[in-house]
Design a protein around this motif. Structure first.
Motif, PDB file in Angstrom:
ATOM      1  N   SER A  61       0.835  -1.212   0.000  1.00 47.39           N
ATOM      2  CA  SER A  61       0.000   0.000   0.000  1.00 47.39           C
ATOM      3  C   SER A  61       0.868   1.260   0.000  1.00 47.39           C
ATOM      4  O   SER A  61       0.524   2.254  -0.645  1.00 47.39           O
ATOM      5  CB  SER A  61      -0.955   0.008   1.186  1.00 47.39           C
ATOM      6  OG  SER A  61      -0.252   0.125   2.395  1.00 47.39           O
ATOM      7  N   PHE A  66      -1.305   4.028  -1.479  1.00 49.94           N
ATOM      8  CA  PHE A  66      -2.662   3.968  -0.932  1.00 49.94           C
ATOM      9  C   PHE A  66      -2.650   4.674   0.419  1.00 49.94           C
ATOM     10  O   PHE A  66      -1.637   4.685   1.125  1.00 49.94           O
ATOM     11  CB  PHE A  66      -3.114   2.515  -0.749  1.00 49.94           C
ATOM     12  CG  PHE A  66      -3.671   1.892  -1.995  1.00 49.94           C
ATOM     13  CD1 PHE A  66      -5.031   1.861  -2.210  1.00 49.94           C
ATOM     14  CD2 PHE A  66      -2.829   1.332  -2.942  1.00 49.94           C
ATOM     15  CE1 PHE A  66      -5.552   1.287  -3.344  1.00 49.94           C
ATOM     16  CE2 PHE A  66      -3.334   0.761  -4.088  1.00 49.94           C
ATOM     17  CZ  PHE A  66      -4.703   0.737  -4.297  1.00 49.94           C
ATOM     18  N   SER A  68      -4.335   3.793   3.051  1.00 46.47           N
ATOM     19  CA  SER A  68      -4.353   2.822   4.142  1.00 46.47           C
ATOM     20  C   SER A  68      -4.237   1.413   3.559  1.00 46.47           C
ATOM     21  O   SER A  68      -4.749   1.155   2.470  1.00 46.47           O
ATOM     22  CB  SER A  68      -5.664   2.965   4.917  1.00 46.47           C
ATOM     23  OG  SER A  68      -5.817   1.919   5.824  1.00 46.47           O
ATOM     24  N   ASN A  71      -7.505  -0.228   2.473  1.00 48.84           N
ATOM     25  CA  ASN A  71      -8.030   0.172   1.164  1.00 48.84           C
ATOM     26  C   ASN A  71      -7.495  -0.749   0.068  1.00 48.84           C
ATOM     27  O   ASN A  71      -8.231  -1.156  -0.835  1.00 48.84           O
ATOM     28  CB  ASN A  71      -7.665   1.619   0.848  1.00 48.84           C
ATOM     29  CG  ASN A  71      -8.385   2.613   1.719  1.00 48.84           C
ATOM     30  OD1 ASN A  71      -9.362   2.275   2.376  1.00 48.84           O
ATOM     31  ND2 ASN A  71      -7.878   3.826   1.776  1.00 48.84           N
ATOM     32  N   TYR A  74      -9.247  -4.222   0.498  1.00 47.60           N
ATOM     33  CA  TYR A  74     -10.608  -4.166  -0.036  1.00 47.60           C
ATOM     34  C   TYR A  74     -10.608  -4.104  -1.558  1.00 47.60           C
ATOM     35  O   TYR A  74     -11.402  -4.777  -2.216  1.00 47.60           O
ATOM     36  CB  TYR A  74     -11.386  -2.976   0.530  1.00 47.60           C
ATOM     37  CG  TYR A  74     -11.898  -3.174   1.931  1.00 47.60           C
ATOM     38  CD1 TYR A  74     -12.286  -4.422   2.390  1.00 47.60           C
ATOM     39  CD2 TYR A  74     -11.994  -2.099   2.808  1.00 47.60           C
ATOM     40  CE1 TYR A  74     -12.756  -4.588   3.674  1.00 47.60           C
ATOM     41  CE2 TYR A  74     -12.464  -2.259   4.095  1.00 47.60           C
ATOM     42  CZ  TYR A  74     -12.838  -3.514   4.521  1.00 47.60           C
ATOM     43  OH  TYR A  74     -13.310  -3.690   5.783  1.00 47.60           O
ATOM     44  N   LEU A  75      -9.730  -3.307  -2.110  1.00 48.85           N
ATOM     45  CA  LEU A  75      -9.643  -3.202  -3.561  1.00 48.85           C
ATOM     46  C   LEU A  75      -9.299  -4.544  -4.179  1.00 48.85           C
ATOM     47  O   LEU A  75      -9.915  -4.972  -5.166  1.00 48.85           O
ATOM     48  CB  LEU A  75      -8.613  -2.146  -3.963  1.00 48.85           C
ATOM     49  CG  LEU A  75      -8.405  -1.980  -5.467  1.00 48.85           C
ATOM     50  CD1 LEU A  75      -9.633  -1.353  -6.094  1.00 48.85           C
ATOM     51  CD2 LEU A  75      -7.172  -1.155  -5.747  1.00 48.85           C
TER      52      LEU A  75
END
Length: 185
Positions: A61, A66, A68, A71, A74-75
């Motif tokens: 990340s 990113f 967090s 994120n 989840y992506l």
């Protein structure tokens, strides 16, 4: 670096292992096709690796900038599930209705999964109806061909049956005419 409590890590590991156990149970019951089994086993392994090594998610990340690590996770999960949904629609478009889409996430993916299942059921019913109609048409065609053949045979027989007496009458008439002409001479 992200610090995850030991309780959360244990919970994530147990969740990943139970997911893998559930998948293996379904494989043994032959309820899932092999492509789906492989997909879900890799998915469970991915979750297990993330729960054991959360630093990997944090490092990736930061590398991809990113905000967090969650994120990114989840992506990735959403991307993987969308790819799986796409593969299911491709399978259905190739008229393979053996495995339904079973996504129970309670969101848009579940709605999409349910819509795909309804579409697959409708297509399966339509194809079954078309196959039945094709069989009926084939039987009708065979019946029509047989009737046409019987009609031809009947006409040939009747024609033959009429020709023989007509030929006899014609020959008898000609013989009478010849005899009448010879008597007249």
């Amino acid at each position: 670096m992200i610090e995850i409590s030991i309780y959360l890590r244990v919970l994530l590991v147990l969740g990943s292992i139970s997911t893998a156990a559930f998948i293996l149970k379904r494989i043994r019951q032959a309820k899932v096709q092999i492509e789906d089994c492989i997909f879900w086993l890799f998915f469970a392994a991915f979750l297990l690796l993330l729960s054991i090594f959360p630093e990997v998610a944090s490092w990736v990340s930061r590398l991809l900038e990113f905000e967090s690590p969650i994120n990114l996770v989840y992506l990735l999960i959403i991307f993987v599930l969308l790819v799986h949904q796409f593969s299911m629609t491709v399978r259905i478009s190739q008229m393979d209705f053996a495995t339904p889409c079973n996504v129970t996430t309670g969101d848009e993916l579940q709605n999409l999964s349910q819509s795909i299942n309804v579409m697959a059921q409708n297509l399966k019913a339509y194809i079954a109806e078309m196959e039945l109609n094709q069989e009926l048409l084939q039987k009708d065609l065979e019946r029509a061909t047989k009737t046409n053949q019987m009609r031809r045979e009947f006409i040939a027989n009747v024609s033959h049956d009429f020709k023989t007496p007509l030929t006899l009458i014609r020959a008898y008439t000609e013989a009478m005419l010849e005899q009448h002409e010879s008597d007249a001479e």
